[in-house]
Design an enzyme around this catalytic site. Sequence first.
Site, PDB file in Angstrom:
ATOM      1  N   TYR A   1      -2.701 -11.077 -18.110  1.00  0.00           N
ATOM      2  CA  TYR A   1      -2.030 -12.282 -18.632  1.00  0.00           C
ATOM      3  C   TYR A   1      -2.068 -13.447 -17.637  1.00  0.00           C
ATOM      4  CZ  TYR A   1       2.137 -10.477 -16.178  1.00  0.00           C
ATOM      5  OH  TYR A   1       3.010 -10.006 -15.240  1.00  0.00           O
TER       6      TYR A   1
ATOM      7  N   GLY B   1       0.798  -1.240   0.000  1.00  0.00           N
ATOM      8  CA  GLY B   1       0.000   0.000   0.000  1.00  0.00           C
ATOM      9  C   GLY B   1       0.823   1.279   0.000  1.00  0.00           C
TER      10      GLY B   1
HETATM   11  C1  LIG Z   1       4.602  -1.912 -18.552  1.00  0.00           C
HETATM   12  C2  LIG Z   1       3.481  -2.421 -17.694  1.00  0.00           C
HETATM   13  C3  LIG Z   1       2.552  -3.301 -18.402  1.00  0.00           C
HETATM   14  C4  LIG Z   1       1.846  -4.279 -17.861  1.00  0.00           C
HETATM   15  C5  LIG Z   1       1.991  -4.644 -16.440  1.00  0.00           C
HETATM   16  C6  LIG Z   1       1.399  -5.976 -16.151  1.00  0.00           C
HETATM   17  C7  LIG Z   1       1.622  -6.640 -15.013  1.00  0.00           C
HETATM   18  C8  LIG Z   1       2.399  -6.152 -13.933  1.00  0.00           C
HETATM   19  C9  LIG Z   1       2.663  -6.942 -12.886  1.00  0.00           C
HETATM   20  C10 LIG Z   1       3.498  -6.522 -11.761  1.00  0.00           C
HETATM   21  O1  LIG Z   1       3.647  -7.252 -10.843  1.00  0.00           O
HETATM   22  S1  LIG Z   1       4.193  -4.949 -11.774  1.00  0.00           S
HETATM   23  C11 LIG Z   1       4.881  -4.715 -10.148  1.00  0.00           C
HETATM   24  C12 LIG Z   1       6.324  -4.649 -10.232  1.00  0.00           C
HETATM   25  N1  LIG Z   1       6.839  -4.248  -8.932  1.00  0.00           N
HETATM   26  C13 LIG Z   1       7.839  -4.899  -8.342  1.00  0.00           C
HETATM   27  O2  LIG Z   1       8.420  -5.824  -8.874  1.00  0.00           O
HETATM   28  C14 LIG Z   1       8.225  -4.396  -6.980  1.00  0.00           C
HETATM   29  C15 LIG Z   1       9.010  -5.377  -6.148  1.00  0.00           C
HETATM   30  N2  LIG Z   1      10.150  -5.949  -6.858  1.00  0.00           N
HETATM   31  C16 LIG Z   1      11.370  -6.184  -6.287  1.00  0.00           C
HETATM   32  O3  LIG Z   1      11.587  -5.943  -5.107  1.00  0.00           O
HETATM   33  C17 LIG Z   1      12.460  -6.810  -7.143  1.00  0.00           C
HETATM   34  O4  LIG Z   1      12.313  -6.416  -8.475  1.00  0.00           O
HETATM   35  C18 LIG Z   1      12.444  -8.386  -7.063  1.00  0.00           C
HETATM   36  C19 LIG Z   1      11.133  -8.958  -7.567  1.00  0.00           C
HETATM   37  C20 LIG Z   1      13.609  -8.916  -7.918  1.00  0.00           C
HETATM   38  C21 LIG Z   1      12.619  -8.873  -5.632  1.00  0.00           C
HETATM   39  O5  LIG Z   1      13.667  -8.223  -4.987  1.00  0.00           O
HETATM   40  P1  LIG Z   1      14.692  -9.069  -4.034  1.00  0.00           P
HETATM   41  O6  LIG Z   1      15.624  -8.052  -3.437  1.00  0.00           O
HETATM   42  O7  LIG Z   1      13.950  -9.953  -3.147  1.00  0.00           O
HETATM   43  O8  LIG Z   1      15.412 -10.004  -5.074  1.00  0.00           O
HETATM   44  P2  LIG Z   1      16.915 -10.027  -5.612  1.00  0.00           P
HETATM   45  O9  LIG Z   1      17.304  -8.723  -6.195  1.00  0.00           O
HETATM   46  O10 LIG Z   1      17.753 -10.602  -4.530  1.00  0.00           O
HETATM   47  O11 LIG Z   1      16.764 -11.080  -6.802  1.00  0.00           O
HETATM   48  C22 LIG Z   1      16.256 -12.397  -6.573  1.00  0.00           C
HETATM   49  C23 LIG Z   1      16.701 -13.257  -7.741  1.00  0.00           C
HETATM   50  O12 LIG Z   1      16.132 -12.735  -8.944  1.00  0.00           O
HETATM   51  C24 LIG Z   1      17.175 -12.445  -9.881  1.00  0.00           C
HETATM   52  N3  LIG Z   1      16.801 -11.254 -10.661  1.00  0.00           N
HETATM   53  C25 LIG Z   1      16.498 -10.046 -10.181  1.00  0.00           C
HETATM   54  N4  LIG Z   1      16.218  -9.202 -11.177  1.00  0.00           N
HETATM   55  C26 LIG Z   1      16.392  -9.899 -12.326  1.00  0.00           C
HETATM   56  C27 LIG Z   1      16.269  -9.567 -13.715  1.00  0.00           C
HETATM   57  N5  LIG Z   1      15.898  -8.337 -14.108  1.00  0.00           N
HETATM   58  N6  LIG Z   1      16.504 -10.525 -14.620  1.00  0.00           N
HETATM   59  C28 LIG Z   1      16.871 -11.776 -14.249  1.00  0.00           C
HETATM   60  N7  LIG Z   1      16.987 -12.161 -12.933  1.00  0.00           N
HETATM   61  C29 LIG Z   1      16.765 -11.230 -12.005  1.00  0.00           C
HETATM   62  C30 LIG Z   1      18.394 -12.166  -9.011  1.00  0.00           C
HETATM   63  O13 LIG Z   1      19.591 -12.306  -9.759  1.00  0.00           O
HETATM   64  C31 LIG Z   1      18.222 -13.226  -7.927  1.00  0.00           C
HETATM   65  O14 LIG Z   1      18.566 -14.491  -8.418  1.00  0.00           O
HETATM   66  P3  LIG Z   1      20.027 -15.137  -8.077  1.00  0.00           P
HETATM   67  O15 LIG Z   1      20.126 -15.168  -6.579  1.00  0.00           O
HETATM   68  O16 LIG Z   1      21.057 -14.239  -8.705  1.00  0.00           O
HETATM   69  O17 LIG Z   1      19.986 -16.479  -8.696  1.00  0.00           O
HETATM   70  N1  LIG Z   2       1.022  -1.075 -12.982  1.00  0.00           N
HETATM   71  C1  LIG Z   2       0.555  -1.947 -13.871  1.00  0.00           C
HETATM   72  O1  LIG Z   2       0.564  -1.700 -15.092  1.00  0.00           O
HETATM   73  C2  LIG Z   2      -0.022  -3.242 -13.410  1.00  0.00           C
HETATM   74  C3  LIG Z   2       0.080  -3.675 -12.109  1.00  0.00           C
HETATM   75  N2  LIG Z   2      -0.499  -4.874 -11.752  1.00  0.00           N
HETATM   76  C4  LIG Z   2      -0.483  -5.304 -10.358  1.00  0.00           C
HETATM   77  O2  LIG Z   2      -0.823  -4.221  -9.527  1.00  0.00           O
HETATM   78  C5  LIG Z   2      -0.218  -4.400  -8.253  1.00  0.00           C
HETATM   79  C6  LIG Z   2       0.536  -3.163  -7.866  1.00  0.00           C
HETATM   80  O3  LIG Z   2       1.598  -2.934  -8.795  1.00  0.00           O
HETATM   81  P1  LIG Z   2       2.215  -1.476  -9.011  1.00  0.00           P
HETATM   82  O4  LIG Z   2       1.580  -0.527  -8.083  1.00  0.00           O
HETATM   83  O5  LIG Z   2       2.195  -1.198 -10.447  1.00  0.00           O
HETATM   84  O6  LIG Z   2       3.744  -1.743  -8.609  1.00  0.00           O
HETATM   85  P2  LIG Z   2       4.586  -1.392  -7.304  1.00  0.00           P
HETATM   86  O7  LIG Z   2       5.949  -1.925  -7.551  1.00  0.00           O
HETATM   87  O8  LIG Z   2       4.433   0.047  -6.969  1.00  0.00           O
HETATM   88  O9  LIG Z   2       3.858  -2.220  -6.162  1.00  0.00           O
HETATM   89  C7  LIG Z   2       4.308  -3.441  -5.656  1.00  0.00           C
HETATM   90  C8  LIG Z   2       4.259  -3.365  -4.145  1.00  0.00           C
HETATM   91  O10 LIG Z   2       4.515  -4.661  -3.606  1.00  0.00           O
HETATM   92  C9  LIG Z   2       5.309  -4.509  -2.454  1.00  0.00           C
HETATM   93  N3  LIG Z   2       6.082  -5.717  -2.237  1.00  0.00           N
HETATM   94  C10 LIG Z   2       6.966  -6.308  -3.078  1.00  0.00           C
HETATM   95  N4  LIG Z   2       7.523  -7.382  -2.510  1.00  0.00           N
HETATM   96  C11 LIG Z   2       6.960  -7.496  -1.283  1.00  0.00           C
HETATM   97  C12 LIG Z   2       7.122  -8.419  -0.210  1.00  0.00           C
HETATM   98  N5  LIG Z   2       7.989  -9.435  -0.296  1.00  0.00           N
HETATM   99  N6  LIG Z   2       6.379  -8.234   0.909  1.00  0.00           N
HETATM  100  C13 LIG Z   2       5.517  -7.202   1.008  1.00  0.00           C
HETATM  101  N7  LIG Z   2       5.316  -6.307   0.021  1.00  0.00           N
HETATM  102  C14 LIG Z   2       6.044  -6.445  -1.104  1.00  0.00           C
HETATM  103  C15 LIG Z   2       6.220  -3.319  -2.758  1.00  0.00           C
HETATM  104  O11 LIG Z   2       6.644  -2.683  -1.547  1.00  0.00           O
HETATM  105  P3  LIG Z   2       8.091  -2.925  -0.869  1.00  0.00           P
HETATM  106  O12 LIG Z   2       9.111  -2.799  -1.923  1.00  0.00           O
HETATM  107  O13 LIG Z   2       8.119  -1.891   0.214  1.00  0.00           O
HETATM  108  O14 LIG Z   2       8.023  -4.315  -0.278  1.00  0.00           O
HETATM  109  C16 LIG Z   2       5.289  -2.410  -3.546  1.00  0.00           C
HETATM  110  O15 LIG Z   2       4.651  -1.496  -2.709  1.00  0.00           O
HETATM  111  C17 LIG Z   2       0.645  -5.651  -8.352  1.00  0.00           C
HETATM  112  O16 LIG Z   2      -0.087  -6.773  -7.879  1.00  0.00           O
HETATM  113  C18 LIG Z   2       0.855  -5.788  -9.841  1.00  0.00           C
HETATM  114  O17 LIG Z   2       1.105  -7.123 -10.214  1.00  0.00           O
HETATM  115  C19 LIG Z   2      -1.147  -5.666 -12.640  1.00  0.00           C
HETATM  116  C20 LIG Z   2      -1.249  -5.296 -13.932  1.00  0.00           C
HETATM  117  C21 LIG Z   2      -0.727  -4.030 -14.429  1.00  0.00           C
END
Ligand SMILES: CC/C=C\C/C=C\C=C\C(=O)SCCNC(=O)CCNC(=O)[C@H](O)C(C)(C)COP(=O)(O)OP(=O)(O)OC[C@H]1O[C@@H](n2cnc3c(N)ncnc32)[C@H](O)[C@@H]1OP(=O)(O)O
Ligand SMILES: NC(=O)C1=CN([C@@H]2O[C@H](COP(=O)(O)OP(=O)(O)OC[C@H]3O[C@@H](n4cnc5c(N)ncnc54)[C@H](OP(=O)(O)O)[C@@H]3O)[C@@H](O)[C@H]2O)C=CC1
Length: 299
Positions: A163, A31
């Site tokens: 997706y 949030g």
């Molecule tokens: C354009 C938009 C259109 C459509 C959107 C549709 C859907 C959207 C869906 C979503 O979910 S969007 C939300 C996105 N938000 C986030 O991802 C926020 C939180 N993300 C993170 O904190 C990091 O990106 C995380 C997911 C990698 C997790 O962080 P953490 O610190 O726990 O992981 P590490 O950095 O330790 O990495 C773990 C592991 O993954 C490998 N890795 C990391 N990044 C990549 C990469 N880009 N490519 C390949 N691999 C990656 C990293 O190397 C680690 O693996 P190893 O230990 O090295 O084997």
């Molecule tokens: N934006 C887009 O186009 C789309 C988004 N979505 C979905 O909407 C939702 C929100 O995405 P969006 O706002 O765009 O992206 P953000 O990256 O802003 O939101 C992701 C949130 O998840 C939290 N989070 C990640 N890992 C953890 C964890 N291990 N424990 C607790 N919290 C965690 C992050 O906070 P912190 O790093 O502090 O943990 C962050 O606030 C997601 O479910 C995403 O899949 C789906 C389709 C399209």
Amino acid sequence: QLVQSTFFPPAEGVMLPTGSFSNRVAFITGGGTGLGRAMTSTLSQLGAQCVIASRKLDVLQQTAEEISSQTGNKVHAVECDVRDPQAVARCVERMETLTGLPDVIINNAAGNFVCPSERLSPNAWRSITDIVLNGTAFVTLELGKRLIQSRKGASFLAITTIYAESGSGFVVPSASAKAGVEALYKSLAAEWGRYGHRFNIIQPGPIRTKGAFSRLDPTGAFEKAMISRIPTGRLGKPAEIANLAAFVSSDYATWMSGAVIRLDGGEYVSMAGEFNELRRVTPDQWKMMEAMIRNTRGS
Ligand SMILES: CC/C=C\C/C=C\C=C\C(=O)SCCNC(=O)CCNC(=O)[C@H](O)C(C)(C)COP(=O)(O)OP(=O)(O)OC[C@H]1O[C@@H](n2cnc3c(N)ncnc32)[C@H](O)[C@@H]1OP(=O)(O)O
Ligand SMILES: NC(=O)C1=CN([C@@H]2O[C@H](COP(=O)(O)OP(=O)(O)OC[C@H]3O[C@@H](n4cnc5c(N)ncnc54)[C@H](OP(=O)(O)O)[C@@H]3O)[C@@H](O)[C@H]2O)C=CC1
């Protein structure tokens, strides 16, 4: 934006009547940023006391202070890594002390990045599926058990993606985990109605947030192509998801459970239809093609 987007201007004001969430508690994972922040802001404006949880306490606290000072309703920030079931239990205990058990639960936290599947390490796979599928399950089970024990009903909402239904290359851990979340929520909608719990799913299309766009379109090269296949000609706005989430979680939707609602400007059907690329055919080309088709005889 495409020209047709002028037909579809986003309405970003709060949709539901003031006070729709008075005396309600809402728990929103992730949030502090992006869509989670927008949902928190809307629920808080509608009178809810909100608890937001994620890993970065400083980000949560800043969001909580900003929203509370705008709405006058308390937003609590609680650190929680949803991948860790014990951290989830501690977070829920803290929430029980602060606000009591919630009426509204929004599983919004997620992790994602684009990556060819042959480049994924086991840990990369685990990092996404742990946040998205296991995290949602741990939060839902922890809260569900306590709510059942307390005989309290609640609305559970999961934020997935379009997706989750089709699958998608280059985001395979996310696609797999989001599909799992949808199965979890549809299953519990059937099983836990008897305890007063509703389970619904929103599938957003692309909406500009820093978290999503920095990991899914890091160079910005795909945004134009993305918009060009959206029939309404624009990206979504966080407030559009927030209004829908508020409605689904509200007393106006108590008969809604097990629903999967796509909010994507038409992108999904636009990508799916076999002949949709014929949008590019000009009137002159249609004249010619029609003549060719009409001239076809006997085959
Ligand atoms: C354009 C938009 C259109 C459509 C959107 C549709 C859907 C959207 C869906 C979503 O979910 S969007 C939300 C996105 N938000 C986030 O991802 C926020 C939180 N993300 C993170 O904190 C990091 O990106 C995380 C997911 C990698 C997790 O962080 P953490 O610190 O726990 O992981 P590490 O950095 O330790 O990495 C773990 C592991 O993954 C490998 N890795 C990391 N990044 C990549 C990469 N880009 N490519 C390949 N691999 C990656 C990293 O190397 C680690 O693996 P190893 O230990 O090295 O084997
Ligand atoms: N934006 C887009 O186009 C789309 C988004 N979505 C979905 O909407 C939702 C929100 O995405 P969006 O706002 O765009 O992206 P953000 O990256 O802003 O939101 C992701 C949130 O998840 C939290 N989070 C990640 N890992 C953890 C964890 N291990 N424990 C607790 N919290 C965690 C992050 O906070 P912190 O790093 O502090 O943990 C962050 O606030 C997601 O479910 C995403 O899949 C789906 C389709 C399209």
